[in-house]
Design an enzyme around this catalytic site. Structure first.
Site, PDB file in Angstrom:
ATOM      1  N   TRP A  82      32.733  61.734  72.327  1.00  0.00           N
ATOM      2  CA  TRP A  82      31.946  62.954  72.492  1.00  0.00           C
ATOM      3  C   TRP A  82      32.899  64.149  72.571  1.00  0.00           C
ATOM      4  O   TRP A  82      33.929  64.094  73.242  1.00  0.00           O
ATOM      5  CB  TRP A  82      31.110  62.847  73.780  1.00  0.00           C
ATOM      6  CG  TRP A  82      30.406  64.130  74.106  1.00  0.00           C
ATOM      7  CD1 TRP A  82      29.276  64.599  73.521  1.00  0.00           C
ATOM      8  CD2 TRP A  82      30.810  65.110  75.064  1.00  0.00           C
ATOM      9  NE1 TRP A  82      28.944  65.824  74.047  1.00  0.00           N
ATOM     10  CE2 TRP A  82      29.875  66.166  75.004  1.00  0.00           C
ATOM     11  CE3 TRP A  82      31.873  65.212  75.958  1.00  0.00           C
ATOM     12  CZ2 TRP A  82      29.956  67.305  75.808  1.00  0.00           C
ATOM     13  CZ3 TRP A  82      31.959  66.346  76.751  1.00  0.00           C
ATOM     14  CH2 TRP A  82      31.001  67.371  76.680  1.00  0.00           C
ATOM     15  N   LYS A  97      15.691  70.806  65.438  1.00  0.00           N
ATOM     16  CA  LYS A  97      16.943  70.132  65.809  1.00  0.00           C
ATOM     17  C   LYS A  97      16.526  68.793  66.414  1.00  0.00           C
ATOM     18  O   LYS A  97      15.870  68.756  67.461  1.00  0.00           O
ATOM     19  CB  LYS A  97      17.707  70.980  66.821  1.00  0.00           C
ATOM     20  CG  LYS A  97      19.013  70.356  67.296  1.00  0.00           C
ATOM     21  CD  LYS A  97      19.778  71.351  68.157  1.00  0.00           C
ATOM     22  CE  LYS A  97      21.004  70.754  68.796  1.00  0.00           C
ATOM     23  NZ  LYS A  97      21.635  71.691  69.740  1.00  0.00           N
ATOM     24  N   ASP A 128      17.563  65.697  68.186  1.00  0.00           N
ATOM     25  CA  ASP A 128      18.704  65.264  68.994  1.00  0.00           C
ATOM     26  C   ASP A 128      18.572  63.785  69.386  1.00  0.00           C
ATOM     27  O   ASP A 128      17.479  63.210  69.336  1.00  0.00           O
ATOM     28  CB  ASP A 128      18.763  66.149  70.244  1.00  0.00           C
ATOM     29  CG  ASP A 128      20.159  66.259  70.836  1.00  0.00           C
ATOM     30  OD1 ASP A 128      21.042  65.505  70.409  1.00  0.00           O
ATOM     31  OD2 ASP A 128      20.352  67.097  71.736  1.00  0.00           O
ATOM     32  N   ASP A 151      29.461  68.875  70.074  1.00  0.00           N
ATOM     33  CA  ASP A 151      29.098  69.734  71.204  1.00  0.00           C
ATOM     34  C   ASP A 151      30.269  70.627  71.588  1.00  0.00           C
ATOM     35  O   ASP A 151      30.099  71.586  72.336  1.00  0.00           O
ATOM     36  CB  ASP A 151      28.711  68.874  72.417  1.00  0.00           C
ATOM     37  CG  ASP A 151      27.229  68.538  72.407  1.00  0.00           C
ATOM     38  OD1 ASP A 151      26.516  69.025  71.501  1.00  0.00           O
ATOM     39  OD2 ASP A 151      26.787  67.783  73.293  1.00  0.00           O
TER      40      ASP A 151
END
Ligand code: DGJ
Length: 755
Positions: A198, A475, A477, A547
């Protein structure tokens, strides 16, 4: 073009500049002869497999010393003298695992068929591709394997997949069903894969092949941020500009395996497909299993060419829908501006600030539904939170539209929070194993999308919103990986089918949404780049790259992602400083200069910017609007790599007819007293002349040449642009930005005469 020569039983697949050769051996086994630079049609290419090997090992299966162990093959089986990793593995009713596939028939046709239930490359015009299907059969097992190969006229690409069918009455269990195996005659290659996690996705790793098995994989239920489903084999001398490289990218969003095995004869076998880890599939009489597609590319001109092939191929033959050929809107997302803390007034003020600066689409991120004031609740309750948005979503969308912006909305449809109405009503709808703990990640569980009733309920909730609110963008997710993998609805001997059945269910939902709402632009996201793969791009033509929005971190992330995926697919936003993920402050110029090389947007509270910063944002937006067709559809070059010791990075995009380009240089760590260096460009026309203009940079120190000067393409590519000793950016308020993470962007434009 694909030909089959009856006399020597050789298939010749010709892509734009490459050839792929397959032979039906006298024993009926399918032999791989060659993949590389294009060869003429004429010769008898059986000579590419040494006559000694043939004679010694391949005469007849019953002869002494019959051996497939060093024979390159197309879809190698297990148990009959090839000791390497097989492409597939079966468990038959008698308990044996052996299989032996022999050629049965083949078909060559123009165009390309769809893959049942799975995303894949497609052609609109049948003439753009030719496909070969070869049926292989194991008589004893009553197993048929149909191998598919498609070559594209305009690309050096071969797409491969396989369908395994039970032709008998007894159950066959597939323990492994890879999409393809490709045998290379030698192992003098380096392996490039991605590694990360991540917020640091797609860091590239390059290492020499070693004897034995080397692989990357995902066992997380998603293609993952840890390793992307791609690999490259590169000759040791291959660079961005030159040398032979082979790319492999799996069109799949779940558990995958991407490996290379080097055997004792120094031959390399590439294997890719659904990970056999926690996988098995039952084939009852007449049932088939379709593997995902593997997209394979050959480039004799290094990694840039390989990437450009994938970029264009995916834009033309993978992405679909209204936005396939359209430039993408510049968006403003409220996530890093507000997180869960917003109401209608705040949202509208942020949107208004965006509209005034030239933004085109406003995206309301997480927190608008159920009673979600943090990440512990409400996933699954897809109805608006009237406390935050009392006038509702339709009204908010209208108000955003009235500001001159399109309206976009965030969903995470695959998930459920235990604290939700949906979970209270259907606690068995999530992936779980009875009697085991349900591990929470981000306080959520995964819905069991293998179940039609679960899919139907989610689709009903989504459709209600999409039919009543003017939504231009979604979006989509997905924020956790699979644990305790089990389904309340599958039989015990089918539990290992769940990860793949989940994906089939997800793809079915995405297909339905695409068909029902063709006007909506979809962007996929999985805590950033946790499921950035070609399968997702088939349904959603852009993806949130990471992110991590820090410009410094993005140099690596975007460079790595660009190895296979086009810039238009890569969401890249300017965010606030200090950066929320790494705490680093980079200048607004550098943040913009980095985000330009992707699908550009903003993710911060634009109201908080000073007037002079707002002026710069306006400039950035107008620059991107002017250049986005070029950036989103041009040929991309990685001129300097952030993975090299120097860390400095440089990117370049050149339009198709080589009349315009945008280049950028990023000085990662400032040094004192550095010698002058050149930045060599690429991809220009050596015969043409170009103007080179700095963009957004106002400081005289970096203007080492007159703005009016004209450079030949050959000079820019063989000598380059002179880089300043140090980059000092003048910010719009007159202050200076110096030190680490400075950048320069140039617009390069062809001029008609050498002035
Ligand atoms: C993870 C995404 O990557 C972020 O951009 C944001 O949408 C959050 N989820 C919201 O929960």
């Amino acid at each position: 073009m694909i030909t089959f020569t009856v006399e020597n039983k050789v298939f010749h697949l010709q892509a734009k500049n490459s050839s792929y050769l397959i032979e039906i051996a006298p024993t009926g086994h399918l032999i791989h002869l060659y993949w590389g630079k294009k060869l003429p049609q004429t010769a008898d290419y059986r000579r590419l497999l040494s006559a000694e090997l043939r004679k010694k090992h391949l005469q007849s299966e019953t002869a002494n010393n019959f051996k497939l162990d060093n024979i390159p093959q197309e879809y190698p089986a297990y148990g009959n003298s090839d000791f390497r990793q097989p492409a597939f593995e079966v468990r038959l009713a008698d308990g044996s695992s052996l299989s032996n596939l022999k050629y049965q028939s083949h078909k060559i046709a123009s165009g390309k068929d769809k893959l049942t239930g799975l995303p894949a490359l497609y052609v609109e015009d049948k003439k753009a591709a030719t496909s070969l299907k070869i049926k292989l059969y194991d008589q004893k097992a009553e197993l048929e394997v149909e191998l598919s190969y498609t070559v594209f006229k305009e690309f050096d690409v071969i797409a491969r997949s396989a369908v395994l069918t039970n032709k008998g009455q007894q159950k066959i269990v597939l323990e492994r069903a890879f999409s393809a195996a490709v045998d290379f005659i030698d192992a003098n290659y380096e392996l490039i894969t991605s590694a990360g996690d991540w917020s640091r996705e797609n860091h590239l790793v390059r290492r020499s092949l070693q004897p034995g098995l080397q692989a990357v994989e995902s066992t997380r239920g998603a293609s993952s941020a840890q390793h992307n489903p791609f690999l490259v084999l590169a000759r040791p001398e291959a660079t961005e500009e030159q040398g032979e490289v082979y790319g492999f990218n799996l069109v799949y969003s779940g558990n995958f395996f991407a490996g290379v095995q080097v055997n004792s004869f120094e031959q390399a076998r590439v294997l890719m497909g659904i990970n056999q880890f926690d996988f098995s599939w039952q084939l009852k009489a007449s049932e088939s299993f379709q593997t995902p597609e593997l997209v394979m590319t050959y480039s004799g001109k290094g990694l840039s060419k390989l990437s450009q092939t994938y970029h264009k191929l995916y834009r033309k033959h993978l992405m679909r829908g209204k936005y396939k050929e359209q430039v993408r809107p510049i968006l403003l997302n409220n996530w890093e501006a507000t997180y869960f803390d917003f109401d209608e007034a705040r949202i509208l003020e942020i949107a208004k600030a965006g509209s005034e600066l030239g933004v085109e689409l406003f995206v309301l991120d997480d927190g608008w539904f159920g009673s979600r004031n943090d990440d512990t609740t409400s996933l699954g309750d897809w109805f608006v939170d009237r406390e935050k948005l009392p006038a509702g979503l339709a009204s908010l969308a209208e108000k955003v539209n009235n500001l001159g912006l399109k309206f976009g909305l965030w969903f995470e449809p695959e998930m459920v929070s235990p604290e939700s109405q949906l979970y209270q009503k259907h606690p068995d709808w999530c992936i779980h194993i009875p009697g085991r703990n349900r591990t929470l990640a981000r306080s959520q569980l995964i819905l069991d999308l293998s179940r039609p009733e679960v899919r139907a309920k989610i689709m009903e909730m989504l459709t209600t919103i999409l039919e009543s609110v003017k939504i231009s963008y979604i979006k989509w997710d997905m924020n956790r990986n699979m644990t305790e993998i089990g389904s309340a609805k599958l039989d015990s001997d089918q539990q290992r089918e769940l990860p793949h059945r989940y994906l089939l269910g997800l793809y079915e939902m995405l297909e339905e949404l695409q068909q029902s709402f063709p006007e909506i632009l979809f962007e996929s996201c999985a805590s950033g780049g946790g499921r950035f793969d070609p399968a997702m791009l088939y349904y959603m033509p852009q993806s949130w790259t990471s992110d991590n929005t820090d410009a410094g971190s993005r140099l690596k992330i975007q460079t790595g992602t660009s190895l296979f995926y086009p810039l238009v697919a890569m969401g890249a936003h300017v965010s606030a400083v200090p950066n929320h993920q790494v705490g680093r402050s980079t200048s607004l110029i550098t943040r913009g200069d980095t985000a330009y090389f992707g699908n550009f947007g903003y993710e911060l509270d634009l109201r908080k910017l000073t007037q002079t910063e707002k002026e710069l944002v306006k400039k950035q937006i107008s620059f991107y609007k002017q250049e986005r067709t070029l950036i989103q559809t041009g040929d991309f070059y990685r001129l300097l790599s952030p993975f090299a010791d120097q860390l400095d990075t440089a990117w370049l995009v050149v339009n198709e007819n080589k009349t315009a380009a945008v280049a950028a240089f990023y000085k990662v760590l400032a040094e004192a007293n550095q010698p002058g260096r050149y930045l060599k460009l690429a991809g220009l026309d050596p015969q043409k002349y170009y103007k080179v203009n700095l963009i957004n940079q106002l400081k005289t120190e970096v203007k080492l040449y007159p703005e009016t000067a004209v450079y030949s393409g050959v000079e820019l590519m063989s000598v380059g642009i002179v880089l300043p000793e140090k980059i000092v950016n003048l910010l719009p308020d007159g202050s200076e930005s110096r030190g680490d993470f400075q950048s320069l962007v140039w617009k390069i434009t062809a001029v008609t005469a050498n002035t």
